[in-house]
Design a protein around this motif. Structure first.
Motif, PDB file in Angstrom:
ATOM      1  N   LYS A  31      10.086  13.734  -0.453  1.00 24.59           N
ATOM      2  CA  LYS A  31       8.751  13.191  -0.091  1.00 24.59           C
ATOM      3  C   LYS A  31       8.462  13.652   1.119  1.00 24.59           C
ATOM      4  O   LYS A  31       9.147  13.557   2.234  1.00 24.59           O
ATOM      5  N   ARG A  32       7.082  13.939   1.220  1.00 29.70           N
ATOM      6  CA  ARG A  32       6.678  14.319   2.706  1.00 29.70           C
ATOM      7  C   ARG A  32       6.441  13.138   3.372  1.00 29.70           C
ATOM      8  O   ARG A  32       5.523  12.221   2.957  1.00 29.70           O
ATOM      9  N   ALA A  33       6.686  13.194   4.668  1.00 28.89           N
ATOM     10  CA  ALA A  33       6.654  11.891   5.428  1.00 28.89           C
ATOM     11  C   ALA A  33       5.037  11.758   5.770  1.00 28.89           C
ATOM     12  O   ALA A  33       4.621  12.905   6.420  1.00 28.89           O
ATOM     13  N   THR A  34       4.510  10.790   5.807  1.00 27.70           N
ATOM     14  CA  THR A  34       3.007  10.723   6.111  1.00 27.70           C
ATOM     15  C   THR A  34       2.883   9.361   7.010  1.00 27.70           C
ATOM     16  O   THR A  34       1.788   9.378   7.683  1.00 27.70           O
ATOM     17  N   THR A  35       3.596   8.552   7.048  1.00 30.78           N
ATOM     18  CA  THR A  35       3.574   7.244   7.849  1.00 30.78           C
ATOM     19  C   THR A  35       4.601   6.917   8.818  1.00 30.78           C
ATOM     20  O   THR A  35       5.793   7.569   8.563  1.00 30.78           O
ATOM     21  N   GLU A 109       3.040   1.068   8.757  1.00 31.91           N
ATOM     22  CA  GLU A 109       2.179   1.691   7.916  1.00 31.91           C
ATOM     23  C   GLU A 109       1.190   2.920   8.601  1.00 31.91           C
ATOM     24  O   GLU A 109       0.177   3.507   7.859  1.00 31.91           O
ATOM     25  N   ALA A 110       1.320   3.149   9.925  1.00 34.35           N
ATOM     26  CA  ALA A 110       0.234   3.771  10.757  1.00 34.35           C
ATOM     27  C   ALA A 110       0.504   5.357  10.446  1.00 34.35           C
ATOM     28  O   ALA A 110       1.774   5.655  10.138  1.00 34.35           O
ATOM     29  N   PRO A 111      -0.387   6.142  10.386  1.00 37.24           N
ATOM     30  CA  PRO A 111      -0.246   7.718  10.162  1.00 37.24           C
ATOM     31  C   PRO A 111       0.758   8.266  11.206  1.00 37.24           C
ATOM     32  O   PRO A 111       0.590   7.632  12.196  1.00 37.24           O
TER      33      PRO A 111
END
Length: 231
Positions: A31-35, A109-111
Protein backbone atom coordinates in the motif's frame (compact mmCIF):
# COMPACT_ATOMS: atom_id res chain seq x y z
CA UNK A 1 9.61 -58.26 -32.95
CA UNK A 2 7.65 -56.04 -30.57
CA UNK A 3 9.38 -55.37 -27.23
CA UNK A 4 7.60 -56.44 -24.05
CA UNK A 5 6.60 -53.71 -21.58
CA UNK A 6 9.04 -53.59 -18.69
CA UNK A 7 7.41 -54.58 -15.39
CA UNK A 8 7.98 -52.57 -12.20
CA UNK A 9 9.90 -54.48 -9.52
CA UNK A 10 7.71 -56.38 -7.10
CA UNK A 11 6.68 -54.34 -4.05
CA UNK A 12 7.29 -51.03 -5.77
CA UNK A 13 4.71 -48.81 -7.35
CA UNK A 14 5.52 -47.53 -10.80
CA UNK A 15 7.07 -44.05 -10.77
CA UNK A 16 4.89 -41.17 -11.76
CA UNK A 17 6.20 -38.44 -13.98
CA UNK A 18 7.32 -35.40 -11.95
CA UNK A 19 4.67 -32.73 -11.91
CA UNK A 20 5.78 -29.23 -12.83
CA UNK A 21 5.92 -26.82 -9.89
CA UNK A 22 3.23 -24.18 -10.29
CA UNK A 23 4.59 -20.65 -10.51
CA UNK A 24 4.44 -18.64 -7.30
CA UNK A 25 1.92 -15.90 -7.15
CA UNK A 26 3.41 -12.43 -7.31
CA UNK A 27 3.41 -10.66 -3.92
CA UNK A 28 0.63 -8.20 -3.44
CA UNK A 29 1.77 -4.63 -4.07
CA UNK A 30 2.47 -2.68 -0.89
CA UNK A 31 0.00 0.00 0.00
CA UNK A 32 1.35 3.37 -0.96
CA UNK A 33 1.96 5.60 2.04
CA UNK A 34 -0.23 8.70 1.86
CA UNK A 35 -0.71 9.85 5.46
CA UNK A 36 1.43 10.33 8.52
CA UNK A 37 -0.18 7.27 10.11
CA UNK A 38 1.26 5.11 7.31
CA UNK A 39 4.87 5.96 8.19
CA UNK A 40 4.87 6.80 11.90
CA UNK A 41 6.21 4.65 14.71
CA UNK A 42 3.17 3.73 16.79
CA UNK A 43 2.96 3.86 20.60
CA UNK A 44 6.28 5.68 21.10
CA UNK A 45 8.31 5.75 24.28
CA UNK A 46 7.38 8.90 26.20
CA UNK A 47 8.41 10.74 29.36
CA UNK A 48 5.61 11.76 31.71
CA UNK A 49 5.17 14.88 33.83
CA UNK A 50 6.05 15.33 36.56
CA UNK A 51 9.43 13.77 35.89
CA UNK A 52 13.13 14.33 36.20
CA UNK A 53 16.18 14.63 34.01
CA UNK A 54 17.34 11.29 35.42
CA UNK A 55 14.09 9.63 34.30
CA UNK A 56 14.69 10.83 30.75
CA UNK A 57 18.33 9.80 30.88
CA UNK A 58 17.30 6.26 31.78
CA UNK A 59 14.76 6.14 28.95
CA UNK A 60 17.16 7.39 26.30
CA UNK A 61 19.95 5.03 27.32
CA UNK A 62 17.73 1.99 27.83
CA UNK A 63 15.91 2.34 24.50
CA UNK A 64 18.82 3.91 22.55
CA UNK A 65 16.77 6.96 21.63
CA UNK A 66 17.78 10.50 20.78
CA UNK A 67 14.66 12.14 22.15
CA UNK A 68 11.15 11.49 23.45
CA UNK A 69 7.83 13.34 23.60
CA UNK A 70 6.83 14.56 27.03
CA UNK A 71 3.20 13.91 27.93
CA UNK A 72 0.87 14.85 30.73
CA UNK A 73 -0.79 12.12 32.83
CA UNK A 74 -3.77 12.14 30.43
CA UNK A 75 -1.52 11.41 27.42
CA UNK A 76 -1.68 14.87 25.84
CA UNK A 77 1.51 16.40 24.49
CA UNK A 78 3.32 18.75 26.87
CA UNK A 79 6.65 19.13 25.08
CA UNK A 80 9.73 17.33 23.85
CA UNK A 81 13.13 16.52 25.30
CA UNK A 82 16.24 15.37 23.44
CA UNK A 83 19.86 14.68 24.31
CA UNK A 84 20.88 18.20 23.33
CA UNK A 85 18.43 19.63 25.87
CA UNK A 86 20.01 17.53 28.62
CA UNK A 87 23.45 18.73 27.51
CA UNK A 88 22.32 22.35 27.54
CA UNK A 89 21.09 22.28 31.17
CA UNK A 90 23.18 19.68 33.00
CA UNK A 91 22.43 21.14 36.45
CA UNK A 92 18.64 21.19 36.07
CA UNK A 93 16.85 18.09 37.34
CA UNK A 94 13.17 18.97 36.77
CA UNK A 95 11.93 17.66 33.45
CA UNK A 96 9.50 20.59 33.09
CA UNK A 97 12.49 22.95 33.12
CA UNK A 98 14.60 20.93 30.66
CA UNK A 99 12.03 20.07 27.99
CA UNK A 100 10.97 22.29 25.09
CA UNK A 101 7.44 23.57 25.56
CA UNK A 102 5.02 24.34 22.71
CA UNK A 103 6.77 21.76 20.57
CA UNK A 104 5.16 21.20 17.14
CA UNK A 105 3.12 18.10 16.38
CA UNK A 106 1.13 16.73 13.47
CA UNK A 107 -2.18 14.92 13.13
CA UNK A 108 -2.06 11.21 12.27
CA UNK A 109 -4.30 11.66 9.24
CA UNK A 110 -2.34 14.58 7.80
CA UNK A 111 -0.92 14.04 4.28
CA UNK A 112 2.78 13.30 3.84
CA UNK A 113 3.24 16.62 2.05
CA UNK A 114 2.37 18.44 5.30
CA UNK A 115 4.79 16.22 7.20
CA UNK A 116 7.65 17.00 4.82
CA UNK A 117 6.97 20.73 4.94
CA UNK A 118 7.00 20.71 8.74
CA UNK A 119 10.17 18.63 9.09
CA UNK A 120 12.07 20.67 6.52
CA UNK A 121 10.63 24.07 7.37
CA UNK A 122 11.29 23.71 11.11
CA UNK A 123 14.48 21.65 10.70
CA UNK A 124 13.03 18.94 12.96
CA UNK A 125 14.49 15.50 13.64
CA UNK A 126 11.51 14.28 15.68
CA UNK A 127 7.85 15.08 15.32
CA UNK A 128 5.18 13.74 17.70
CA UNK A 129 1.99 12.49 16.06
CA UNK A 130 -1.32 13.17 17.78
CA UNK A 131 -4.89 12.02 17.41
CA UNK A 132 -7.67 13.68 19.40
CA UNK A 133 -4.97 15.48 21.36
CA UNK A 134 -3.21 12.30 22.53
CA UNK A 135 0.27 11.23 21.41
CA UNK A 136 -0.12 8.12 19.22
CA UNK A 137 3.16 8.06 17.33
CA UNK A 138 6.36 9.77 16.30
CA UNK A 139 8.07 10.36 12.97
CA UNK A 140 11.63 11.16 11.97
CA UNK A 141 13.20 11.91 8.58
CA UNK A 142 14.29 8.25 8.44
CA UNK A 143 10.63 7.19 8.29
CA UNK A 144 10.33 8.95 4.94
CA UNK A 145 13.17 7.06 3.27
CA UNK A 146 10.94 4.35 1.76
CA UNK A 147 8.35 6.76 0.33
CA UNK A 148 11.12 8.95 -1.09
CA UNK A 149 12.89 5.93 -2.61
CA UNK A 150 9.66 4.89 -4.31
CA UNK A 151 9.50 8.27 -6.04
CA UNK A 152 12.52 7.30 -8.13
CA UNK A 153 14.76 10.34 -7.54
CA UNK A 154 18.06 9.98 -9.39
CA UNK A 155 19.69 13.21 -8.20
CA UNK A 156 23.25 12.64 -6.90
CA UNK A 157 23.93 13.53 -3.26
CA UNK A 158 26.41 16.16 -4.44
CA UNK A 159 23.50 18.47 -5.10
CA UNK A 160 22.00 18.24 -1.60
CA UNK A 161 24.99 17.70 0.68
CA UNK A 162 25.19 20.16 3.57
CA UNK A 163 28.13 22.54 3.38
CA UNK A 164 30.42 23.55 4.89
CA UNK A 165 31.26 20.27 6.57
CA UNK A 166 32.59 20.85 10.08
CA UNK A 167 35.29 18.37 11.14
CA UNK A 168 37.29 17.94 14.34
CA UNK A 169 40.78 16.71 15.07
CA UNK A 170 41.35 13.38 16.77
CA UNK A 171 42.63 15.19 19.87
CA UNK A 172 39.65 17.55 20.26
CA UNK A 173 38.22 17.43 23.82
CA UNK A 174 34.75 15.91 24.00
CA UNK A 175 33.20 19.01 25.58
CA UNK A 176 34.57 21.15 22.74
CA UNK A 177 33.16 18.75 20.13
CA UNK A 178 29.80 18.89 21.89
CA UNK A 179 29.80 22.69 21.74
CA UNK A 180 30.72 22.61 18.04
CA UNK A 181 27.72 20.37 17.41
CA UNK A 182 25.45 22.74 19.31
CA UNK A 183 26.66 25.87 17.54
CA UNK A 184 26.74 24.20 14.13
CA UNK A 185 23.35 22.56 14.66
CA UNK A 186 24.74 19.21 13.52
CA UNK A 187 24.55 15.77 15.09
CA UNK A 188 27.75 14.26 13.72
CA UNK A 189 31.33 15.39 13.10
CA UNK A 190 33.95 13.75 10.85
CA UNK A 191 37.15 13.05 12.81
CA UNK A 192 40.51 13.70 11.13
CA UNK A 193 44.07 12.73 12.06
CA UNK A 194 47.23 14.87 11.77
CA UNK A 195 47.34 14.20 8.04
CA UNK A 196 43.72 15.37 7.56
CA UNK A 197 42.67 11.78 6.81
CA UNK A 198 39.24 10.63 7.88
CA UNK A 199 39.58 8.19 10.78
CA UNK A 200 36.01 8.06 12.06
CA UNK A 201 32.86 9.96 12.90
CA UNK A 202 31.63 11.30 16.22
CA UNK A 203 27.90 11.58 16.87
CA UNK A 204 25.90 13.14 19.66
CA UNK A 205 24.92 9.58 20.60
CA UNK A 206 28.57 8.78 21.31
CA UNK A 207 28.91 11.81 23.56
CA UNK A 208 25.60 11.11 25.27
CA UNK A 209 26.49 7.48 25.99
CA UNK A 210 29.82 8.58 27.45
CA UNK A 211 28.07 11.18 29.61
CA UNK A 212 25.50 8.62 30.76
CA UNK A 213 28.26 6.22 31.82
CA UNK A 214 30.05 8.99 33.71
CA UNK A 215 26.82 9.99 35.46
CA UNK A 216 26.15 6.41 36.47
CA UNK A 217 29.65 6.05 37.89
CA UNK A 218 29.24 9.27 39.88
CA UNK A 219 25.85 8.14 41.21
CA UNK A 220 27.25 4.79 42.28
CA UNK A 221 30.20 6.46 43.99
CA UNK A 222 27.88 8.78 45.93
CA UNK A 223 25.44 5.98 46.71
CA UNK A 224 22.63 7.69 44.78
CA UNK A 225 21.93 4.98 42.21
CA UNK A 226 18.76 2.96 42.58
CA UNK A 227 18.09 -0.70 41.87
CA UNK A 228 16.80 0.18 38.40
CA UNK A 229 20.06 1.82 37.37
CA UNK A 230 21.36 -1.26 35.56
CA UNK A 231 21.84 0.80 32.40
Amino acid sequence: MAQKARRAPRGRAPREAARPTPPRAAPAPRKRATTVRDVMTKDPITATLPGTRTDVLRLLVKHKLTGVPVVRPDGTLAGFVARKHLFARPDEEQLAMVMVRDYPSIEAEAPLQDLVRLLVGRDLHHLPVVSRGKVVGIVTPADLMDPIANLGFDQPVEGIVRTPCVAVHLGTPVNVASEIMRLGKVFALPVLDDGAHLVGILTDRDIFQRSAIDEKAAALELGLAGEEDAW
